[in-house]
Motif scaffolding. Structure first.
Motif, PDB file in Angstrom:
ATOM      1  N   GLU A   2      24.347  46.825  46.729  1.00 19.16           N
ATOM      2  CA  GLU A   2      24.167  45.499  46.152  1.00 19.16           C
ATOM      3  C   GLU A   2      23.894  44.519  47.285  1.00 19.16           C
ATOM      4  O   GLU A   2      24.650  44.445  48.235  1.00 19.16           O
ATOM      5  CB  GLU A   2      25.402  45.068  45.376  1.00 19.16           C
ATOM      6  CG  GLU A   2      25.216  43.739  44.682  1.00 19.16           C
ATOM      7  CD  GLU A   2      26.379  43.393  43.778  1.00 19.16           C
ATOM      8  OE1 GLU A   2      26.898  42.272  43.920  1.00 19.16           O
ATOM      9  OE2 GLU A   2      26.763  44.244  42.948  1.00 19.16           O
ATOM     10  N   LYS A   4      22.474  40.431  48.060  1.00 19.94           N
ATOM     11  CA  LYS A   4      22.127  39.133  47.495  1.00 19.94           C
ATOM     12  C   LYS A   4      20.807  38.647  48.082  1.00 19.94           C
ATOM     13  O   LYS A   4      20.434  39.013  49.188  1.00 19.94           O
ATOM     14  CB  LYS A   4      23.227  38.116  47.768  1.00 19.94           C
ATOM     15  CG  LYS A   4      24.497  38.405  47.006  1.00 19.94           C
ATOM     16  CD  LYS A   4      25.498  37.314  47.216  1.00 19.94           C
ATOM     17  CE  LYS A   4      26.743  37.617  46.369  1.00 19.94           C
ATOM     18  NZ  LYS A   4      27.717  36.540  46.458  1.00 19.94           N
ATOM     19  N   LEU A  14      15.893  38.636  50.877  1.00 19.80           N
ATOM     20  CA  LEU A  14      17.224  39.219  50.991  1.00 19.80           C
ATOM     21  C   LEU A  14      18.036  38.478  52.045  1.00 19.80           C
ATOM     22  O   LEU A  14      17.507  38.070  53.070  1.00 19.80           O
ATOM     23  CB  LEU A  14      17.131  40.705  51.346  1.00 19.80           C
ATOM     24  CG  LEU A  14      16.345  41.574  50.370  1.00 19.80           C
ATOM     25  CD1 LEU A  14      16.309  43.012  50.854  1.00 19.80           C
ATOM     26  CD2 LEU A  14      16.926  41.487  48.975  1.00 19.80           C
ATOM     27  N   LYS A  31      20.661  39.617  38.422  1.00 15.44           N
ATOM     28  CA  LYS A  31      21.866  39.049  37.819  1.00 15.44           C
ATOM     29  C   LYS A  31      22.047  37.666  38.434  1.00 15.44           C
ATOM     30  O   LYS A  31      22.492  37.557  39.578  1.00 15.44           O
ATOM     31  CB  LYS A  31      23.093  39.906  38.105  1.00 15.44           C
ATOM     32  CG  LYS A  31      23.041  41.291  37.498  1.00 15.44           C
ATOM     33  CD  LYS A  31      24.353  42.028  37.629  1.00 15.44           C
ATOM     34  CE  LYS A  31      24.622  42.390  39.071  1.00 15.44           C
ATOM     35  NZ  LYS A  31      25.836  43.211  39.246  1.00 15.44           N
ATOM     36  N   VAL A  33      23.514  34.270  39.718  1.00 15.94           N
ATOM     37  CA  VAL A  33      24.851  33.859  40.127  1.00 15.94           C
ATOM     38  C   VAL A  33      25.125  32.496  39.517  1.00 15.94           C
ATOM     39  O   VAL A  33      24.348  31.560  39.686  1.00 15.94           O
ATOM     40  CB  VAL A  33      24.959  33.784  41.668  1.00 15.94           C
ATOM     41  CG1 VAL A  33      26.317  33.279  42.093  1.00 15.94           C
ATOM     42  CG2 VAL A  33      24.658  35.141  42.274  1.00 15.94           C
TER      43      VAL A  33
END
Length: 81
Positions: A2, A4, A14, A31, A33
């Motif tokens: 995983e 972010k 990234l 997903k 945040v």
């Protein structure tokens, strides 16, 4: 794995290095945040205040830590003779 990242147009930047060669095809699961507002963060903090209240075992633990902290006199220094 995983990692972010930040979306900028059609590019996802990234926030950390990954051990994959450039040009390799990958699949990305998106997903978002959720960023809490100031009032939501304060509400969460308020709910945590006093969470450890009235727990006698914590008083014993902190008393033992305090006693050990005040007992320590440093380490012995070996002379150079």
């Amino acid at each position: 794995m995983e990692v972010k990242g930040i979306k900028r147009g059609k590019i996802i930047e990234l926030l950390q290095e990954i051990d994959l060669p450039d040009g390799i095809e990958i699949t990305v699961e998106v997903k978002p945040v959720t960023i809490l507002s100031l009032s939501e963060r304060l509400n969460r903090l308020t709910s945590l205040f006093g969470a450890w209240q009235n727990q006698p075992e914590l008083d014993e633990i902190f008393a033992a830590i305090n006693e050990e902290r005040h007992r320590y006199q440093g380490r012995e220094i070996v002379g150079f003779d």
